[in-house]
Write an enzyme that holds these catalytic residues in place. Structure first.
Site, PDB file in Angstrom:
ATOM      1  N   ASP A  88      -8.431  -9.121   4.338  1.00 49.70           N
ATOM      2  CA  ASP A  88      -8.148  -8.003   5.242  1.00 49.70           C
ATOM      3  C   ASP A  88      -9.158  -7.928   6.374  1.00 49.70           C
ATOM      4  O   ASP A  88     -10.012  -7.056   6.361  1.00 49.70           O
ATOM      5  CB  ASP A  88      -8.153  -6.688   4.442  1.00 49.70           C
ATOM      6  CG  ASP A  88      -7.682  -5.516   5.284  1.00 49.70           C
ATOM      7  OD1 ASP A  88      -7.042  -5.750   6.314  1.00 49.70           O
ATOM      8  OD2 ASP A  88      -7.975  -4.371   4.890  1.00 49.70           O
ATOM      9  N   GLU A  92       0.815  -1.223   0.000  1.00 49.76           N
ATOM     10  CA  GLU A  92       0.000   0.000   0.000  1.00 49.76           C
ATOM     11  C   GLU A  92       0.849   1.273   0.000  1.00 49.76           C
ATOM     12  O   GLU A  92       0.603   2.201   0.764  1.00 49.76           O
ATOM     13  CB  GLU A  92      -0.957  -0.004   1.195  1.00 49.76           C
ATOM     14  CG  GLU A  92      -1.969  -1.140   1.128  1.00 49.76           C
ATOM     15  CD  GLU A  92      -3.033  -1.095   2.224  1.00 49.76           C
ATOM     16  OE1 GLU A  92      -2.721  -0.637   3.340  1.00 49.76           O
ATOM     17  OE2 GLU A  92      -4.156  -1.532   1.959  1.00 49.76           O
ATOM     18  N   GLU A 115     -12.721  -2.393  12.342  1.00 53.35           N
ATOM     19  CA  GLU A 115     -12.727  -1.744  11.023  1.00 53.35           C
ATOM     20  C   GLU A 115     -13.863  -2.245  10.142  1.00 53.35           C
ATOM     21  O   GLU A 115     -14.506  -1.465   9.443  1.00 53.35           O
ATOM     22  CB  GLU A 115     -11.370  -1.975  10.332  1.00 53.35           C
ATOM     23  CG  GLU A 115     -11.315  -1.387   8.930  1.00 53.35           C
ATOM     24  CD  GLU A 115      -9.950  -1.560   8.263  1.00 53.35           C
ATOM     25  OE1 GLU A 115      -9.047  -2.168   8.863  1.00 53.35           O
ATOM     26  OE2 GLU A 115      -9.801  -1.080   7.130  1.00 53.35           O
TER      27      GLU A 115
HETATM   28  C1  GCU Z   1      -6.214  -2.311   5.802  1.00 52.64           C
HETATM   29  C2  GCU Z   1      -6.597  -1.016   6.437  1.00 52.64           C
HETATM   30  C3  GCU Z   1      -5.495  -0.016   6.334  1.00 52.64           C
HETATM   31  C4  GCU Z   1      -4.205  -0.614   6.862  1.00 52.64           C
HETATM   32  C5  GCU Z   1      -3.899  -1.914   6.167  1.00 52.64           C
HETATM   33  C6  GCU Z   1      -2.729  -2.647   6.786  1.00 52.64           C
HETATM   34  O1  GCU Z   1      -6.150  -2.168   4.419  1.00 52.64           O
HETATM   35  O2  GCU Z   1      -7.769  -0.520   5.855  1.00 52.64           O
HETATM   36  O3  GCU Z   1      -5.855   1.099   7.073  1.00 52.64           O
HETATM   37  O4  GCU Z   1      -3.147   0.261   6.708  1.00 52.64           O
HETATM   38  O5  GCU Z   1      -4.985  -2.765   6.274  1.00 52.64           O
HETATM   39  O6  GCU Z   1      -2.979  -3.589   7.532  1.00 52.64           O
HETATM   40  O7  GCU Z   1      -1.584  -2.329   6.547  1.00 52.64           O
END
Ligand code: GCU
Length: 687
Positions: A379, A307, A407
Site C-alpha cells: 500500500d 476494505e 500518506e
Molecule cells: C489505503 C489507505 C486508505 C484507502 C485505501 C485504498 O489503505 O490508507 O485510506 O482507502 O488505501 O487505496 O483503497
C-alpha cells in the site's frame, strides 16, 4: 478569490531583457482558431501568461495579422492557411489526438511560431508546452518540437468525500469540490483544470473510492459513513454538468467512483447481483442518463470487495462478473470501468492476494475494463517491490495507480519528493514479455494508463506544503514522458515555481532529489520494512498509524531475528515474479539490501555484504536518515532572503517538525527493536 491560493508553476514573471525582443516578435500577436471550447481556453491562457512575460498585453486576432513582423498561430491545419502551408503534409496526421507540434517558421516574410495538432486537445497541451518554454526563458527562434504522450489515459484520482468536504489521506484542508453548491462554480475549479492541463492530465475522478464507508482509524461511527454513492442520484448528476464543462475546456474528462451496491441503494431493486438482468438494466439506464447530461463522461472507478466496500462477492460472483456488468452499460457510450485490484484480507500475507485473485481472470474482462493496480503489493509504502501483476495479465488492459499524496511519506509535513521513487518503479525490469518488460511498458494500450491519487485541498498551497506541489507536477510530466529524467523534471518545476536563480535551483533540486532516500531511512530503516512510521499529529486530521500491536504482522520480529519470509518457505510472494527476478529475491545472497527484510526473516546478527549486522544497519539507517533530514533542513535555511518570506517560512516550519518527528520515531523504533534483539548499538547510540 485568486489571491486565496497559489499560482504554483503557472506564475509568468517578466522574462529577461535578452529574451524579450525575440519573444515579443513571435508572441505579441496571436492568431488562434475560433471554434471549440478548447480554443477559447487557449486564448484565455495567452491573455493570462503573455502580459506577465512581456509586460504588455497580447493582441488576439481573428485572422492572420498581415501588417506585423511576426505572430503566433495556434490551430489545426484545417483551421488556418498559415499552418497548412508551413507544416509539411502528413506531419500532423501522424500524431495522436493529444500530440502536437511547435515550430518556428517563416511565412511570407513574417517570423511565426506555429502550435498545431490534429485535435483541439493537442492545441491546449501544445500551448502549455510553449508557455512552459517561455516561462523558463528558453530560446524559441529555432524551435521544432514534436510531442505525443506515452499513455493514453493520464488520470487524477481524488479521494474527496462529497458533501462533507473532507479528503481521505488529504493534508491540504477541505475538499475544493463543493458538491452541495453545484451547479454553481468556483474560480478554483478552472484554475485547477489549468494546472492539470498544463501537465497533460486528461481525466479526473472526482470522488473517493470509498463511497460508503471509511475503512478504519476513526472511533466515531458517524464519521465512518460516507455518501459518495449519492453522486449517482439524478439530481446530483444534473449538478455535475457545469463542473464537466469547466474541465472539458481543458481537455479533461470527468469520472466518478461508484458504489457497487448502487442499484439497491439508489435504485429500487432489492439486489445488486451483477448477473441479475434487472441490475444490468439499471446500470444501462443510469449510464444512458449520465451520457445524456455529460456526453464525454469518462466512466466509473470501482473499489469493490475491498476494505468493507460492497462488491460481487456479496453474491458469490467474481471480479470479472462484477466489472463486466458495469462495462456493458458504459460500452455503447465509449465509457470505461477502472476496476481496482486492491484486495486483501483472505490471505495471511496480503502481498500475495491480488495476484492470486486477478491473474486467473486474465482475458475474461470486457474490452472497456481496465484493472487498476497499485505500484506495490502492500500500500504505497515509502519503498516496496513492484506488484507481481505487472506482466502477468497480458490479455487485460492495465492501469498503474501511484500515490501523489504523502500518506506514508510525511503526510504534508515532510518534504518528500516521490519522483525518484516513481522512476525506480518505472524502470524496474519484470522480465515479463510484452513490448518491453519494464513496469512502465505495461500501460501503453488505448485502454490503459497511469493514475495518481492526489490530495488537493483548499489550502493556499493546494498540496498542504509548497514543496509538495512538485509531486503533482512531476507526476504529470513523468506520465506524459517517462523517459524524462528526475533532474530535468525537478529543474523545470523549480525554475517555473521559484524563478531562475542558480542558487535556489541547485539547493531545491538537492533537497528534493535526496529527500526520498532520507525518508526511507528514518521511517523504515532502509531494509524493506513496511507499515511502521510516525507522522506526528500536528497538521493531521486523518492518518493511519498502526498501533504497536499490529507491527509484528508487518516486521516479523522475534528474539532471534526480523523480517517477513516471502520466499518459497514463507508466503511465496517472491515466487510470483518471473525468473530471474524470482530467484534474485528468493536468495538472501542476491536479494537487494533495500528489499531484504521484505522477503526474508533473518537473524539479528546476520551479516550484510560489508560485514555489518542487520540490527546495526537498522540502527545506522535510522540515525543517518535523521541526520540527512537535518542536512536538508539546513540547506533550506540557506534560502532565506532568496525567495519570498511566505514560502520560505512555511517550508522552514515544516522542516523543523519533520526533523523533530524523525528523531522521535528513530528513538521509538530503535528502542523497540532493541527490546527484541537485546543487542547494543556499536556506536553507543542504542539503547
Ligand atoms: C489505503 C489507505 C486508505 C484507502 C485505501 C485504498 O489503505 O490508507 O485510506 O482507502 O488505501 O487505496 O483503497
Amino acid at each position: 478569490p485568486r489571491n486565496q491560493y497559489d499560482d504554483c508553476w503557472l506564475r509568468y514573471d517578466r522574462v529577461s531583457d535578452d529574451r524579450r525582443e525575440s519573444y515579443r516578435r513571435r508572441i505579441k500577436h496571436a492568431y488562434v482558431a475560433e471554434e471549440s471550447p478548447e480554443c477559447s481556453a487557449v486564448r484565455d491562457e495567452l491573455r493570462e501568461a503573455i502580459p506577465g512575460l512581456l509586460g504588455e498585453d497580447v493582441h488576439l486576432w481573428q485572422h492572420r495579422p498581415e501588417t506585423v513582423d511576426g505572430f503566433l498561430a495556434i490551430g489545426t491545419p484545417g483551421d488556418m492557411e498559415v499552418i497548412k502551408e508551413s507544416i509539411p503534409d502528413g506531419a500532423v496526421d501522424d500524431l495522436d489526438d493529444d500530440g502536437y507540434l511547435i515550430r518556428s517558421v517563416e511565412y511570407e516574410g513574417q517570423d511565426c511560431l506555429v502550435v498545431t495538432s490534429g485535435a483541439d486537445q493537442g492545441l491546449v497541451y501544445g500551448t502549455f508546452h510553449l508557455l512552459r518554454l517561455l516561462n523558463m526563458g528558453e530560446p524559441i527562434d529555432e524551435i521544432d518540437v514534436r510531442e505525443e504522450p506515452a499513455y493514453a489515459n493520464r488520470v487524477i484520482n481524488h479521494w474527496d468525500n462529497p458533501f462533507r468536504r473532507t479528503v481521505e489521506r488529504g493534508y491540504a484542508g477541505e475538499s475544493i469540490f463543493d458538491f452541495d453548491r453545484l451547479p454553481d462554480l468556483r474560480d478554483r475549479y478552472e484554475d485547477y483544470a489549468r494546472l492539470l492541463a498544463s501537465l497533460g492530465i486528461n481525466g479526473v475522478v472526482l470522488n473517493n473510492v470509498n463511497t460508503e464507508y471509511y475503512p478504519r482509524g476513526s472511533t466515531n461511527e458517524a464519521s465512518q459513513q460516507f455518501d459518495g454513492w449519492r453522486l449517482l442520484e439524478s439530481r446530483r448528476l444534473e449538478d455535475l454538468t457545469s463542473l464537466a464543462s469547466v474541465f472539458r475546456r481543458y481537455g479533461i474528462q470527468i469520472y466518478l467512483s461508484v458504489n457497487f451496491g448502487a442499484p439497491k441503494r439508489i435504485g429500487d431493486l432489492d439486489t445488486f447481483d451483477p448477473l441479475d438482468e434487472d441490475v444490468r438494466q439499471w446500470w444501462r439506464e443510469k449510464a444512458d442518463e449520465i451520457y445524456d447530461l455529460i456526453p464525454d463522461f469518462g466512466g466509473f472507478l470501482v473499489k469493490a470487495d475491498s476494505e468493507g466496500q460492497d462488491g460481487p462477492y456479496n453474491y458469490d460472483r467474481d471480479h470479472v462478473e462484477g466489472a463486466n456488468a458495469l462495462a456493458q452499460a458504459l460500452e455503447p457510450h465509449g465509457g470505461r470501468v477502472w476496476w481496482r485490484a486492491f484486495v486483501y484480507g483472505s490471505h495471511e500475507d496480503r502481498a500475495i492476494q491480488a495476484y492470486d485473485t486477478f491473474e486467473p481472470l486474465d482475458g475474461d474482462f470486457a474490452e472497456n475494463v481496465t484493472v487498476q493496480i497499485k505500484n506495490g503489493p502492500i500500500d504505497f509504502q515509502p519503498r516496496e517491490p513492484v506488484s507481481t501483476l505487472f506482466g502477468a495479465m497480458p490479455e487485460t488492459d492495465l492501469g498503474l495507480e501511484l500515490q501523489i499524496t504523502g500518506e506514508y511519506t510525511g503526510q504534508g509535513v515532510h518534504a518528500t519528493s516521490h519522483l525518484p521513487m516513481w522512476k525506480e518503479i518505472f524502470e524496474f525490469d519484470t522480465h515479463a514479455d510484452r513490448d518491453g518488460s519494464r513496469v512502465q511498458d505495461f500501460f501503453r494500450g488505448d485502454g490503459e494508463g497511469v493514475v495518481g491519487v492526489t490530495s488537493i485541498g483548499e489550502d493556499h498551497t493546494w498540496t498542504g506544503h509548497y514543496l509538495m506541489q512538485s509531486n503533482l507536477y512531476a507526476f504529470g510530466r513523468l506520465i506524459w514522458d517517462p523517459d524524462l529524467d528526475a533532474e530535468t523534471i525537478t529543474d523545470e518545476w523549480i525554475t517555473q515555481t521559484f524563478g531562475a536563480d542558480e542558487a535556489v535551483l541547485d539547493t531545491v533540486r538537492e533537497i528534493l532529489l535526496d529527500s526520498w532516500e532520507a525518508c526511507i531511512d528514518y521511517e523504515t530503516g532502509g531494509l524493506g520494512l513496511i507499515h511502521m512510521m510516525h507522522n506526528g499529529q500536528e497538521y493531521l486530521e486523518n492518518h493511519y498509524y498502526p498501533a504497536p500491536e499490529e507491527w509484528p504482522g508487518y516486521h516479523g520480529a522475534t528474539e532471534e531475528g526480523i523480517g517477513y519470509d516471502r520466499t518459497a518457505t514463507g508466503s511465496g510472494y517472491a515466487q510470483q515474479f518471473r525468473d530471474p527476478v524470482a530467484s534474485r529475491f528468493e536468495d538472501v545472497e542476491t536479494c537487494p539490501e533495500k528489499h531484504l527484510l521484505f522477503f526474508h526473516h533473518l537473524p539479528w546478527d546476520h551479516e550484510l555484504e560489508d560485514g555489518t549486522t542487520v540490527i546495526q544497519r537498522l540502527y545506522d539507517n535510522f540515525y543517518d536518515g535523521v541526520e540527512e533530514a537535518e542536512r536538508l533542513r539546513d540547506l533550506w535555511m540557506t534560502l532565506e532572503g532568496k525567495i519570498d518570506d511566505r514560502r520560505f517560512e512555511h517550508v522552514a516550519t515544516r522542516f523543523d517538525e519533520q526533523v523533530h518527528q524523525a528523531e522521535k520515531w528513530r528513538d521509538v523504533i530503535t528502542g523497540y527493536f532493541y527490546d527484541f534483539a537485546e543487542i547494543e548499538g556499536e556506536k553507543g547510540r542504542v539503547p
